[in-house]
Scaffold this active site. Structure first.
Site, PDB file in Angstrom:
ATOM      1  N   HIS A   1      -1.754   3.205  -7.533  1.00  0.00           N
ATOM      2  CA  HIS A   1      -3.120   3.844  -7.979  1.00  0.00           C
ATOM      3  C   HIS A   1      -2.814   5.303  -8.603  1.00  0.00           C
ATOM      4  O   HIS A   1      -3.436   6.022  -7.936  1.00  0.00           O
ATOM      5  CB  HIS A   1      -4.066   3.931  -6.757  1.00  0.00           C
ATOM      6  CG  HIS A   1      -4.043   2.556  -5.982  1.00  0.00           C
ATOM      7  ND1 HIS A   1      -4.738   1.480  -6.769  1.00  0.00           N
ATOM      8  CD2 HIS A   1      -3.903   1.849  -4.772  1.00  0.00           C
ATOM      9  CE1 HIS A   1      -4.866   0.288  -5.853  1.00  0.00           C
ATOM     10  NE2 HIS A   1      -4.438   0.681  -4.807  1.00  0.00           N
TER      11      HIS A   1
ATOM     12  N   LYS B   1       0.859  -1.214   0.009  1.00  0.00           N
ATOM     13  CA  LYS B   1       0.166  -0.020  -0.086  1.00  0.00           C
ATOM     14  C   LYS B   1       0.885   1.144   0.031  1.00  0.00           C
ATOM     15  O   LYS B   1       2.129   1.483  -0.237  1.00  0.00           O
ATOM     16  CB  LYS B   1      -1.063   0.073   1.234  1.00  0.00           C
ATOM     17  CG  LYS B   1      -1.787  -1.183   1.158  1.00  0.00           C
ATOM     18  CD  LYS B   1      -2.802  -1.430  -0.097  1.00  0.00           C
ATOM     19  CE  LYS B   1      -3.850  -0.427  -0.126  1.00  0.00           C
ATOM     20  NZ  LYS B   1      -4.852  -0.600  -1.249  1.00  0.00           N
TER      21      LYS B   1
END
Length: 344
Positions: free
Chosen positions: A96, A78
């Protein structure tokens, strides 16, 4: 001769992230294959750091990657911490950052400022575009499970990590008839969602490309639960929009958006503007008739051991090709450079 880069497994800064992209067993295989593997200490990682030490890895304090040698490949899952502002290493994680998500431009600028590279796991793909390592199955499984438990009113919060056996025991408890729809049913995520619903005693409706290409919105809204596993890289007609929430005939009361593509123009469920979390997994979007959204962007961390073992097994053969000129990492590198160029 292929140069084997030093691999550096970092601690995850998100407190609810208990997964790892490399298990101790697979770290041992990397060490045996001649890779130098450094592992940061982490009190929350599902596998204790002692297991990595026993596998032949070097152990360092959490966050030490910022001072790692220039040629180290820093591996995580992450988001990175806010510092350092400039990123100089090659980083492997889910960034992302290529579809206009919030914070994407800033992350790419940090790499540009430091001369580093993002090798985004989302774009580690084969020639057909299929991800080579993914958490999709377990994300779908857990997302559907949470949707069922919330619909029943039996979802305990805050959420906590558990084993599959514990989760399946909760799912198998009897309840009344429920209708559920899985969007993207043929993908990893959709298959996981379908399996969890079956454990819960629900035979779901399964839609994939054919059904979503020409969407029957009325039929969609007749289901009590909707689990979305469709992730697209180009904008498409949304499956649900805010006006759908006002439909007086809507039967849907729980939507779980496993993909959590919120903030992106590619979001197929633009009915909410922020994700939910372990403390508050469901949020009310509409009161009459009621509808709640579940949109947790690290669902597999709720089954951290099962998810990590599966993902690490997928990733292992590709970590061994990190130094190869013809590996899938080269495609990920090109996409990163294209994204940086288009963001300037």
């Amino acid at each position: 001769m292929t140069v084997k880069p030093a691999l550096w497994l970092r601690h995850e800064v998100r407190s609810t992230e208990r997964r790892t992209p490399i298990t101790p067993a697979d770290a041992q295989l990397l060490v045996a294959d001649g890779f130098a593997v450094t592992v940061e200490e982490s009190s929350q990682r599902v596998f204790p750091v002692e297991d990595y030490a026993a596998a032949g890895c070097r152990i360092v304090p959490a966050g030490a990657w910022v001072d790692a040698p220039e040629d180290a490949v820093v591996i995580g899952l992450k988001e990175l911490p806010d510092a350092p502002a400039a990123l100089r290493h090659r980083h492997v994680f889910f960034g992302h950052a290529y579809k206009g998500q919030p914070g994407a431009a800033r992350l790419l600028r940090r790499f540009a400022d430091g001369g580093g590279v993002l090798l985004d796991l989302e774009y580690l793909t084969d020639d057909s575009g299929r991800r080579l390592a993914a958490f999709g199955y377990w994300a779908g499984y857990i997302g559907a499970a949470l949707a069922v438990l919330h619909h029943r009113g039996t979802l305990d919060t805050p959420l906590r990590p558990m084993t599959r056996q514990e989760l399946d025991t909760l799912l198998a408890q009897e309840s009344g008839p429920v209708s559920a729809l899985v969007l993207g049913a043929l993908g990893r995520c959709g298959r996981g969602a379908g399996d969890a619903l079956v454990v819960a005693g629900i035979e779901p409706t399964r839609w994939d490309l054919e059904e979503t290409r020409d969407l029957d919105r009325k039929a969609l809204l007749r289901h009590d639960i909707i689990v979305n596993g469709v992730l697209t890289t180009v904008p498409v007609t949304p499956f649900l929009t805010p006006p759908d929430l006002d439909d007086p005939d809507r039967g849907t009361t729980v939507v779980c958006d496993v993909t959590c593509d919120v903030g992106s123009p590619c979001n197929v469920l633009p009915i909410y503007d922020s994700t939910t979390d372990w403390s508050h997994p469901a949020r009310r979007l509409h009161d009459d008739p009621p509808l709640d959204i579940i949109a947790i962007d690290n669902l597999p961390s709720l089954l951290p051991e099962e998810a990590s073992v599966a993902f690490s097994a997928d990733l292992l053969p590709h970590l061994k090709t990190l130094g190869n000129d013809d590996s899938p990492w080269q495609r990920a590198d090109r996409l990163f450079r294209e994204a940086c160029a288009s963001s300037t």
